[in-house]
Design a protein around this motif. Structure first.
Motif, PDB file in Angstrom:
ATOM      1  N   PHE A 253       0.853  17.838  -3.625  1.00 57.25           N
ATOM      2  CA  PHE A 253       0.606  18.627  -2.375  1.00 57.25           C
ATOM      3  C   PHE A 253       1.174  18.274  -1.078  1.00 57.25           C
ATOM      4  O   PHE A 253       0.540  18.609  -0.209  1.00 57.25           O
ATOM      5  CB  PHE A 253      -0.956  18.785  -2.358  1.00 57.25           C
ATOM      6  CG  PHE A 253      -1.515  19.901  -1.635  1.00 57.25           C
ATOM      7  CD1 PHE A 253      -1.345  21.081  -2.209  1.00 57.25           C
ATOM      8  CD2 PHE A 253      -2.574  19.764  -0.713  1.00 57.25           C
ATOM      9  CE1 PHE A 253      -1.781  22.212  -1.269  1.00 57.25           C
ATOM     10  CE2 PHE A 253      -3.076  21.055   0.143  1.00 57.25           C
ATOM     11  CZ  PHE A 253      -2.560  22.019  -0.174  1.00 57.25           C
ATOM     12  N   ILE A 254       2.167  17.355  -1.194  1.00 59.48           N
ATOM     13  CA  ILE A 254       2.849  17.173   0.091  1.00 59.48           C
ATOM     14  C   ILE A 254       4.256  17.618  -0.008  1.00 59.48           C
ATOM     15  O   ILE A 254       5.105  17.381  -0.842  1.00 59.48           O
ATOM     16  CB  ILE A 254       3.217  15.636   0.126  1.00 59.48           C
ATOM     17  CG1 ILE A 254       1.918  14.924  -0.100  1.00 59.48           C
ATOM     18  CG2 ILE A 254       4.055  14.959   1.205  1.00 59.48           C
ATOM     19  CD1 ILE A 254       1.862  13.321  -0.073  1.00 59.48           C
ATOM     20  N   THR A 255       4.407  18.591   1.034  1.00 59.67           N
ATOM     21  CA  THR A 255       5.898  19.157   1.366  1.00 59.67           C
ATOM     22  C   THR A 255       6.015  19.290   3.024  1.00 59.67           C
ATOM     23  O   THR A 255       5.049  19.480   3.396  1.00 59.67           O
ATOM     24  CB  THR A 255       5.944  20.587   0.456  1.00 59.67           C
ATOM     25  OG1 THR A 255       7.509  20.716   0.457  1.00 59.67           O
ATOM     26  CG2 THR A 255       5.312  21.664   1.228  1.00 59.67           C
ATOM     27  N   GLY A 256       7.451  18.945   3.300  1.00 58.94           N
ATOM     28  CA  GLY A 256       7.512  19.409   4.745  1.00 58.94           C
ATOM     29  C   GLY A 256       7.009  18.162   5.593  1.00 58.94           C
ATOM     30  O   GLY A 256       6.846  18.111   6.713  1.00 58.94           O
ATOM     31  N   ALA A 257       6.649  17.164   4.654  1.00 58.55           N
ATOM     32  CA  ALA A 257       6.306  15.759   5.665  1.00 58.55           C
ATOM     33  C   ALA A 257       7.391  14.817   5.734  1.00 58.55           C
ATOM     34  O   ALA A 257       8.494  14.792   5.216  1.00 58.55           O
ATOM     35  CB  ALA A 257       5.247  15.104   4.663  1.00 58.55           C
ATOM     36  N   GLY A 258       7.133  13.994   6.647  1.00 51.73           N
ATOM     37  CA  GLY A 258       8.056  13.079   7.267  1.00 51.73           C
ATOM     38  C   GLY A 258       7.149  11.609   7.195  1.00 51.73           C
ATOM     39  O   GLY A 258       6.176  11.457   8.063  1.00 51.73           O
ATOM     40  N   LEU A 259       7.486  10.724   6.398  1.00 51.34           N
ATOM     41  CA  LEU A 259       6.679   9.321   5.939  1.00 51.34           C
ATOM     42  C   LEU A 259       7.462   8.298   6.809  1.00 51.34           C
ATOM     43  O   LEU A 259       8.744   8.126   6.380  1.00 51.34           O
ATOM     44  CB  LEU A 259       6.554   9.083   4.747  1.00 51.34           C
ATOM     45  CG  LEU A 259       5.745  10.093   3.908  1.00 51.34           C
ATOM     46  CD1 LEU A 259       5.067   9.392   2.476  1.00 51.34           C
ATOM     47  CD2 LEU A 259       4.188  10.324   4.619  1.00 51.34           C
ATOM     48  N   ALA A 260       6.973   7.603   7.747  1.00 56.61           N
ATOM     49  CA  ALA A 260       7.434   6.708   8.377  1.00 56.61           C
ATOM     50  C   ALA A 260       7.310   5.397   7.411  1.00 56.61           C
ATOM     51  O   ALA A 260       6.374   5.006   6.936  1.00 56.61           O
ATOM     52  CB  ALA A 260       6.858   6.203   9.598  1.00 56.61           C
ATOM     53  N   VAL A 261       8.506   4.719   7.130  1.00 60.78           N
ATOM     54  CA  VAL A 261       8.588   3.431   6.257  1.00 60.78           C
ATOM     55  C   VAL A 261       9.200   2.506   7.132  1.00 60.78           C
ATOM     56  O   VAL A 261      10.294   1.950   6.629  1.00 60.78           O
ATOM     57  CB  VAL A 261       9.263   3.797   4.897  1.00 60.78           C
ATOM     58  CG1 VAL A 261       8.749   2.486   3.856  1.00 60.78           C
ATOM     59  CG2 VAL A 261       9.065   4.949   4.431  1.00 60.78           C
ATOM     60  N   ASP A 262       8.551   2.003   7.997  1.00 63.10           N
ATOM     61  CA  ASP A 262       9.117   1.257   9.034  1.00 63.10           C
ATOM     62  C   ASP A 262       8.328   0.156   9.578  1.00 63.10           C
ATOM     63  O   ASP A 262       8.533  -0.483  10.749  1.00 63.10           O
ATOM     64  CB  ASP A 262       9.421   2.185  10.415  1.00 63.10           C
ATOM     65  CG  ASP A 262       8.201   2.704  10.911  1.00 63.10           C
ATOM     66  OD1 ASP A 262       7.207   2.605  10.382  1.00 63.10           O
ATOM     67  OD2 ASP A 262       8.282   3.507  11.899  1.00 63.10           O
ATOM     68  N   GLY A 263       7.170  -0.403   8.924  1.00 67.26           N
ATOM     69  CA  GLY A 263       6.438  -1.393   9.341  1.00 67.26           C
ATOM     70  C   GLY A 263       5.553  -1.174  10.562  1.00 67.26           C
ATOM     71  O   GLY A 263       5.070  -1.753  11.198  1.00 67.26           O
ATOM     72  N   GLY A 264       5.512   0.015  10.929  1.00 69.58           N
ATOM     73  CA  GLY A 264       4.713   0.644  12.230  1.00 69.58           C
ATOM     74  C   GLY A 264       5.736   0.612  13.419  1.00 69.58           C
ATOM     75  O   GLY A 264       5.238   0.986  14.315  1.00 69.58           O
ATOM     76  N   MET A 265       7.046   0.360  13.271  1.00 63.47           N
ATOM     77  CA  MET A 265       7.982   0.363  14.518  1.00 63.47           C
ATOM     78  C   MET A 265       7.958   1.676  15.383  1.00 63.47           C
ATOM     79  O   MET A 265       7.969   1.795  16.429  1.00 63.47           O
ATOM     80  CB  MET A 265       9.450   0.119  13.966  1.00 63.47           C
ATOM     81  CG  MET A 265      10.299  -0.108  15.005  1.00 63.47           C
ATOM     82  SD  MET A 265      12.038  -0.237  14.564  1.00 63.47           S
ATOM     83  CE  MET A 265      12.895  -0.855  16.099  1.00 63.47           C
ATOM     84  N   GLY A 266       7.783   2.733  14.484  1.00 56.38           N
ATOM     85  CA  GLY A 266       7.730   4.203  15.206  1.00 56.38           C
ATOM     86  C   GLY A 266       6.514   4.762  15.618  1.00 56.38           C
ATOM     87  O   GLY A 266       6.337   5.771  15.948  1.00 56.38           O
ATOM     88  N   MET A 267       5.250   3.968  15.514  1.00 61.03           N
ATOM     89  CA  MET A 267       4.057   4.393  15.540  1.00 61.03           C
ATOM     90  C   MET A 267       3.828   4.811  16.961  1.00 61.03           C
ATOM     91  O   MET A 267       4.413   4.209  17.998  1.00 61.03           O
ATOM     92  CB  MET A 267       2.906   3.653  15.273  1.00 61.03           C
ATOM     93  CG  MET A 267       2.575   2.350  15.907  1.00 61.03           C
ATOM     94  SD  MET A 267       1.038   1.523  15.324  1.00 61.03           S
ATOM     95  CE  MET A 267       1.566   0.842  14.079  1.00 61.03           C
TER      96      MET A 267
END
Ligand code: NAI
Length: 267
Positions: A253-267
């Motif tokens: 049920f996930i589409t059009g999503a962008g997941l940050a995989v950055d250890g929180g750098m971009g939060m």
């Protein structure tokens, strides 16, 4: 042990000869998928495919320059023929040419736009054509585009690259919207990796030093780690695991999503 099951799935990973792409190909294979690696580096791509095949997976290689429409048509056909279908595309191929804004070079910028943006869009075009109902591999699927933390935060000396990755981010949303509304049955998502010490990642660290933004590579890397709440660089496996998840039914049920995989750098 694989965390998500992709048994029977058929995947094409661009830029899979080395780095993050090779890790994604390996993780997809370990989850049960058969995989084609598409890359401009034919020797290394074949070597990587052989190495992964030796681990017991079905992994092949197809020559692919993602900037070329004709290459995409051939690679899509080759994937369908070799694997008996095509239901996962990972648009991972990318280049980064470091430059301060005062030194931006038009040709370098156009090259990045060609590989990172046109390459990703052409990939989605051919994946949609194959995966939508009536296509050569008709039956739905999943696309994951590899954007970057650079699409979410400002980092010096990569304005051009950041622009291309922001474009990948937006194109992901539009493609997901079209696929949903037109009934293609293809989920489209992207991830934003933080700095990973691959060939590209380490070249960037060296370029940051050359641009006078850090006194040494260790200091440049230390700056990134300092900006990362989880306190370390990304690893290839961190990216690959999330891609496997996004391709799996657990993300149905996930589409059009962008997941940050950055250890929180971009939060
Ligand atoms: P890398 O430079 O180690 O590997 C890139 C791969 O893409 C190579 O195998 C290369 O031959 C292939 N490639 C380049 N141009 C191509 C083309 N026109 N057609 C087909 N293949 C092509 O890079 P890395 O680090 O593995 O990066 C993979 C992806 O992750 C890229 O999209 C990159 O922008 C993104 N990324 C990387 C980060 C990092 O710190 N390493 C951080 C954020 C995003």
């Amino acid at each position: 042990m694989a965390k998500f099951d992709l048994t029977g799935r058929k995947a094409l990973v661009t830029g899979g000869a080395r780095g993050i792409g090779a890790g994604i190909a390996q993780a997809l294979a370990q989850a049960g998928a058969s995989v084609m690696i598409g890359d401009v580096l034919a020797d290394l791509g074949k070597e990587t495919a052989q190495r992964l095949s030796a681990e017991g997976a079905k992994v092949g290689f197809v020559p692919l320059d993602v900037t070329k429409d004709g290459d995409w048509a051939a690679a899509t056909d080759a994937t369908v023929k070799a694997l008996g279908g095509f239901d996962i595309l990972v648009n991972n191929a990318g280049i980064e040419i470091t430059s301060l804004v005062v030194d931006v070079d038009g040709d370098d910028l156009r090259r990045m736009l060609d590989v990172n943006v046109a390459g990703t869009l052409l990939g989605m075009k051919h994946a949609f054509r194959a995966m939508r109902p009536g296509g050569s591999a008709g039956g739905g699927g999943a696309v994951v585009n590899i954007a970057s933390v650079a699409a979410t935060i400002a980092f010096p000396a990569i304005a051009g690259y950041s622009a291309t990755k922001s474009a990948v981010d937006r194109a992901t949303r539009v493609a997901a919207m079209e696929s949903g509304k037109l009934g293609y049955g293809v989920r489209v998502n992207c991830i934003y990796p933080g700095l990973v010490p691959t060939d590209m990642g380490m070249k960037l660290a060296n370029d940051i030093v050359a641009a006078g933004l850090a006194p040494s590579v260790e200091a440049a890397v230390g700056d990134v780690i300092g900006q990362t709440p989880l306190g370390r660089l990304g690893e290839i496996g961190d990216m690959a695991d999330v891609v496997v998840f996004l391709c799996s039914d657990a993300a149905r049920f996930i589409t059009g999503a962008g997941l940050a995989v950055d250890g929180g750098m971009g939060m």
